[in-house]
Design an enzyme around this catalytic site. Structure first.
Site, PDB file in Angstrom:
ATOM      1  N   ASP A 114       0.860  -1.176   0.000  1.00 62.10           N
ATOM      2  CA  ASP A 114       0.000   0.000   0.000  1.00 62.10           C
ATOM      3  C   ASP A 114       0.901   1.232   0.000  1.00 62.10           C
ATOM      4  OD1 ASP A 114      -2.266   1.639   0.078  1.00 62.10           O
ATOM      5  OD2 ASP A 114      -3.291   0.332   1.484  1.00 62.10           O
ATOM      6  N   TRP A 115       0.292   2.392  -0.054  1.00 58.72           N
ATOM      7  CA  TRP A 115       1.017   3.656  -0.253  1.00 58.72           C
ATOM      8  C   TRP A 115       2.117   3.844   0.804  1.00 58.72           C
ATOM      9  CZ3 TRP A 115      -0.130   7.356  -4.130  1.00 58.72           C
ATOM     10  CH2 TRP A 115       0.560   8.563  -4.018  1.00 58.72           C
TER      11      TRP A 115
END
Length: 740
Positions: free
Chosen positions: A270-271
């Site tokens: 994820d980011w």
């Protein structure tokens, strides 16, 4: 630019893809391989020189957040014509519940209990996204969500593993199986692997503590279903799970995902979650973070530079095996081949339907209409009869809020396409009845009563009042967790004020999560829970309010009475002391001075009991359905046999309607404790007034399987309960057994 080609090439054979992957790997430099493992943020109205150079030199394999088709095509041109290896880019975007045309939030889509409409909505969203050059979305989210305080419950399909798996698979097919083949397909991504929905206290990014048995029986099955439907990628959770953050969790990404499930697509972080491993405290610095993520099996780092800075050195020092890097790159290249990007990396916007075309809008109306759940309807308050009323008061901050009705995570949603409830009701009213409008509050969070007076006047001068309440879109979604899930601001006071006028009151709630509604339920005659319905919220709600359509939405998640009941979900364990209505002693019923004793001796809250406000699967209609004639093909089946169950569903009212028929079972004795009910099948059927339909389900022995005490999966012989009904609390009942 190379001439754009149509996306109509035949799918490449598996052997051909593997041969091409091996050929590319054999000629790539280490820098080019690591470049494929990087995804960078390309937000902006122009391409930066640094981004262009990185693509030209093969230092980037994927970009996120660029949706200008001209810029996307230019990036692809540079990758294909100016880079040494001519490898196309993955162009990623969060296409969660629509692109320009916005459909209900995923939790609302789950309330349709209609896989076909979810699949078609995803296909429409994929076409709109592909028109802009997007070829990879980060959906569906199949996190099991049992805590409505968690903002991201809005992106989920609710609390049940089976329902989430079926609907997640449908969304995956919609994104990836284009019609015609090759046109507009984009890669789906199952997220967040795994257990993210179990974040402590519903706080986003918090720790999750899930025993392996619970993980395998509850949280992993939807992911497996989505991958079996063909999802090209999977995303790591932000949270840790039992002390190991997902982006460093080799058990999840190597043992389960690669070894057990044989997944050969992309695993993406994820980011910036790889560098955050050091914030978690599982690594000391970015170098260790890169090491642990690579060893765990994360193929692509999203929006970070940890792989870029450290992966080459880690491989050179022998800490990360070269074969692991090659495997990750192979997963990425394989996916690009499967998407047909080497044959056609470009987009031609004119080859796709226009944004918000007639089909998209009609589908958005249908999806919204089927998502809305009728939770209360005293004395037939709904539908409203246009011939029997002269005026309607439309009140509330969400009656005419074109942006707020779209819901969370709509970066590309076109607000100009939105049709609000007020607009739709005015259009329907025409010359038939008068519409009086008073927003009453500046926003859903307002605590001022300054505008109440206008609302009271509108109510007094009208025959019936429809109040639009709920949450603004910003109040749910990522990082938008709430400790109190009552209606925010002065909304409950507004309802009480309007109720005092003495007119019928209809409430329409738009929200990104279940809300605690006990403080308003007694003050409304009917209540429609509309979630955030999307672009065409207005026509859908208007159709239901005025009887042009009959509500068919059913809850995909349990609604608590009060926040203190959370987590509350239908498929809980029985415990050694299960409560009954006879056991419950509520706090107001305890005499002052009562001697110390364990009141009731069962599992309940003495200030809330043990029942929810509304159970999983619940929803009312404008007609009545009767369940009769439950038939089973056998009372006892062997492991090789299938049990056929059927029931007659009769529409005994005078309005045509749709019913969601639900099949539940309970395994009475197991090597580990089993839930009191488990959804195993469902069917949404349309039954005309006065007619009946027989619904049939097939239940195999494998459908009764679970992860057992010894770590194996399968069914266990013994006695089972079975229900066919309209929700998780009722239904026709039978028993059967599974032989050794």
């Amino acid at each position: 630019m190379k001439e754009m080609t149509k996306r109509d090439q035949p799918a490449l054979a598996i052997d051909s893809i593997e041969q091409r992957v091996e050929s590319l790997l054999a000629t790539m430099t280490q820098a080019e391989k690591i470049g494929q493992m990087r995804q960078v943020d390309a937000t902006g109205e122009r391409l930066s020189p640094a981004l262009v150079e990185a693509v030209r030199t093969g230092q980037i394999g994927s970009v996120i957040n660029q949706t200008d088709p001209a810029l996307v095509n230019e990036l692809q041109r540079i990758a294909m014509e100016e880079s040494r290896m001519a490898i196309p880019l993955l162009i990623a975007r969060d296409v969660i519940h629509g692109f320009k045309t916005i459909f209900p939030i995923p939790l609302g889509q789950a309330a349709t209990w209609n896989p076909a409409i979810i699949e078609e909505a995803a296909r429409t969203a994929a076409n709109e996204a592909a028109r802009s050059g997007v070829n990879w979305t980060f959906a569906p989210m199949v996190d099991i969500s049992r805590d409505p305080r968690w903002g991201r419950i809005a992106e989920s399909f609710g609390e049940d593993p089976y329902l989430s798996g079926v609907l997640g698979a449908a969304m995956t097919r919609g994104f990836q199986e284009a019609n015609p083949p090759g046109a507009g397909a984009i890669a789906a991504c199952a997220k967040h692997f795994a257990g993210y929905g179990a974040s402590e206290s519903g706080r986003d990014y918090s720790a999750t503590n899930i025993p392996e048995n619970e993980l395998r029986n509850v949280y992993l099955p939807p992911f497996k279903a989505v991958l079996e439907a063909g999802a090209h990628s999977i995303m790591a959770s932000f949270s840790d799970i039992d002390g190991v953050p997902a982006s460093a969790n080799a058990f999840l990404f190597r043992t389960v995902l690669r070894e057990e499930w044989r997944f050969d697509g992309i695993a993406v972080s994820d980011w910036n979650s790889v560098s955050q491993l050091s914030v978690h405290g599982i690594t000391a610095d970015d170098r260790e973070a890169a090491e642990q993520a690579a060893l765990a099996g994360i193929d692509i780092e999203m929006a970070g530079n940890v792989y870029e800075c450290h992966l080459d050195d880690l491989a050179e020092d022998g800490i990360v095996n070269q074969s692991m890097i090659d495997e990750a790159v192979a997963n990425i290249l394989r996916t690009k081949f499967r998407l047909g990007l080497f044959e056609n990396p470009y987009t031609d916007p004119e080859a796709f339907p226009a944004f918000g075309d007639k089909h998209a809008k009609e589908l958005a109306v249908q999806a919204a209409r089927e998502s809305i759940v009728l939770l209360k309807n005293d004395n037939g308050a709904l539908p409203l009869n246009t011939r029997a009323i002269n005026s309607v008061a439309i009140i509330g901050p969400l009656a005419d809020a074109p942006y707020e009705q779209l819901g969370t995570w709509v970066f590309d949603g076109d607000v100009t396409l939105s049709v609000t409830p007020l607009t739709a009701i005015r259009e329907l009213a025409g010359a038939h009845f008068e519409v009086r409008y008073a927003p009453a509050m500046e926003s859903t969070r307002s605590r001022s009563t300054e505008l109440f007076e206008d609302a009271v006047t509108a109510a007094q001068e009208s025959d019936v009042v429809v109040v639009f309440l709920g949450e603004e879109s910003i109040l749910s979604g990522e990082a938008h967790s709430r400790a109190n899930i009552d209606l925010p601001g002065n909304q409950a006071d507004l309802i009480k004020t309007i109720r005092s006028v003495g007119k019928p009151v209809i409430a329409v709630i738009m929200a990104g999560r279940p809300l605690t509604l006990g403080n308003i339920l007694d003050d409304v005659d009917a209540l429609l829970f509309a979630w955030h319905p999307g672009t065409m919220a207005g026509p859908a709600i208007s159709d239901l309010l005025f009887g042009r359509a009959t509500p068919s939405g059913r809850l995909p998640v349990t609604f608590p009475k009060v926040v203190g009941q959370i987590p509350i979900y239908y498929n809980h364990k029985n415990t050694g002391r299960p409560p009954t209505q006879e056991d419950v002693v509520l706090i107001d019923d305890i005499p002052i001075g009562t001697a110390q004793t364990s009141l009731g001796m069962t599992a309940f809250h003495m200030d809330a009991g043990f029942e929810p406000q509304f159970p999983f699967g619940f929803g009312l209609s404008y007609t009545d359905f009767q369940y009769t004639d439950l038939i089973m093909s056998a009372k006892r089946i062997r492991p090789s046999e299938t049990l056929r169950i059927s029931a007659m569903i009769s529409n005994v009212g005078d309005v045509d309607g749709a019913e969601v028929v639900q099949l539940y079972i309970r395994d009475l004795v197991g090597s580990v404790t089993r839930p009191v009910r488990e959804l195993k099948a469902f069917s949404k059927i349309h039954v005309p007034a006065g007619l009946s339909k027989r619904v049939t389900f097939d239940l195999s022995a494998s459908d009764l399987g679970f992860w057992r005490r010894d770590g194996s999966f399968g069914p266990e012989p013994g006695e089972f309960h079975l229900w066919v009904g309209p929700d998780a609390k009722s239904g026709l009942f039978a028993t059967f057994s599974l032989a050794d």
